[in-house]
Design an enzyme around this catalytic site. Structure first.
Site, mmCIF file in Angstrom:
data_model
loop_
_atom_site.group_PDB
_atom_site.id
_atom_site.type_symbol
_atom_site.label_atom_id
_atom_site.label_comp_id
_atom_site.label_asym_id
_atom_site.label_seq_id
_atom_site.Cartn_x
_atom_site.Cartn_y
_atom_site.Cartn_z
ATOM 1 N N HIS A 161 0.777 -1.120 -0.537
ATOM 2 C CA HIS A 161 -0.072 0.275 0.313
ATOM 3 C C HIS A 161 1.024 1.748 -0.443
ATOM 4 O O HIS A 161 0.121 1.999 -0.343
ATOM 5 C CB HIS A 161 -0.784 -0.031 1.173
ATOM 6 C CG HIS A 161 -1.993 1.209 1.000
ATOM 7 N ND1 HIS A 161 -3.088 1.181 -0.026
ATOM 8 C CD2 HIS A 161 -3.497 1.054 2.176
ATOM 9 C CE1 HIS A 161 -4.115 1.171 0.167
ATOM 10 N NE2 HIS A 161 -4.393 1.322 1.140
ATOM 11 N N ASN A 177 -8.161 4.312 -1.389
ATOM 12 C CA ASN A 177 -8.878 5.619 -0.927
ATOM 13 C C ASN A 177 -8.006 6.473 -0.676
ATOM 14 O O ASN A 177 -8.306 7.713 -0.439
ATOM 15 C CB ASN A 177 -9.179 4.728 0.669
ATOM 16 C CG ASN A 177 -10.062 3.764 0.886
ATOM 17 O OD1 ASN A 177 -11.410 4.010 0.283
ATOM 18 N ND2 ASN A 177 -10.193 2.622 1.641
ATOM 19 N N ASN A 180 -5.833 6.962 4.304
ATOM 20 C CA ASN A 180 -7.651 7.233 4.590
ATOM 21 C C ASN A 180 -7.922 8.921 4.135
ATOM 22 O O ASN A 180 -8.672 9.338 3.924
ATOM 23 C CB ASN A 180 -8.390 6.608 4.505
ATOM 24 C CG ASN A 180 -9.126 5.035 4.571
ATOM 25 O OD1 ASN A 180 -7.736 4.762 3.837
ATOM 26 N ND2 ASN A 180 -9.485 4.302 4.650
#
Length: 247
Positions: free
Chosen positions: A55, A151, A105
């Site tokens: 990520h 996100n 996020n």
């Protein structure tokens, strides 16, 4: 109200709180930056403190970019934008490199604050992020549009109130078997994936440089263990040309 809706509402509230924290640009470099000409920004999306995870591959790419152009030792924390920043004096103008210190996020708040502080237009912000729908080894350029479920990108779109930002999407592939998406993206690259990742970082940096310094021959494409001459560059990293490059 389901969980997804509640999470979306909570994220927007957090965005508003973070963006309500006004700041005054200090005199010196930051004040001078605001008075100069149009500049660009490259943002490596990820989670702070989670280097090496899928990520956070956008942050890895940004680190490789900074090293390639010779500014890798110049990262400094900027509390006003909640991130680490380098202002790179490129041949064709200033380029701001940003690693948000906020969670994925909500890292759009960091991007929005940096855009405001450094006077960068949203269309000149290049986001670099992981992409589930592409296998590891594939890198592509997307010219704005939907966040497509990412996100971090969604946070940037919400905070900047536009989706015009171009993106470099670095494939990480989808999980296999019963592994959840969350566990997959937050997990580290395997030893076999690390071998592929080395060339992915080179490929990604090549693509970024082609976008922000298209005429600059100072930074030829390079590969682990040596340098490739500039004429070897192709457009296989571009989405529209990927199929042609493989044929």
């Amino acid at each position: 109200m389901n969980f997804v809706t509640m999470r979306g509402l909570l994220t927007r509230v957090i965005h508003r709180v973070l963006l309500s924290q006004t700041f005054t640009a200090t005199m010196g470099v930051e004040a001078e930056i605001h008075t100069q000409g149009r500049r660009k920004m490259v943002v490596g999306l990820g989670n702070p403190g989670m280097d090496g995870t899928r990520h956070s591959v956008g942050m890895a790419v940004l680190g490789a970019l900074a090293t390639r152009v010779g500014v890798g030792e110049r990262w400094r924390g900027d509390r006003h934008v909640s991130g680490d920043v380098i202002v790179w004096e490129a041949e064709h103008g200033q380029v701001v490199l940003l690693r948000p210190r906020l969670l994925m996020n909500v890292n759009g708040a960091s991007v929005a604050r940096a855009v405001s502080k450094y006077g960068v237009r949203p269309e000149d912000v290049l986001l670099v992020h992981d992409e589930l729908d592409k296998p590891l080894g594939k890198v592509s350029l997307k010219h704005g549009g939907s966040a497509r479920g990412h996100n971090g990108v969604r946070s940037c779109v919400d905070c900047l109130q536009t989706d015009v930002m171009p993106r470099v999407r670095v494939g990480i592939g989808r999980p296999s078997g019963s592994t959840s998406v969350d566990r997959h993206v937050l997990g580290r690259f395997s030893s076999e994936e690390q071998k592929v990742l080395a060339s992915v970082l080179v490929q990604s940096v090549d693509l970024i440089l082609s976008q922000i310094c298209p005429q600059d021959s100072q930074f030829p494409s390079s590969a682990p263990g040596g340098r490739r001459p500039p004429q070897k560059k192709t457009q296989q990293t571009q989405e529209d040309a990927s199929a042609a490059a493989q044929s």
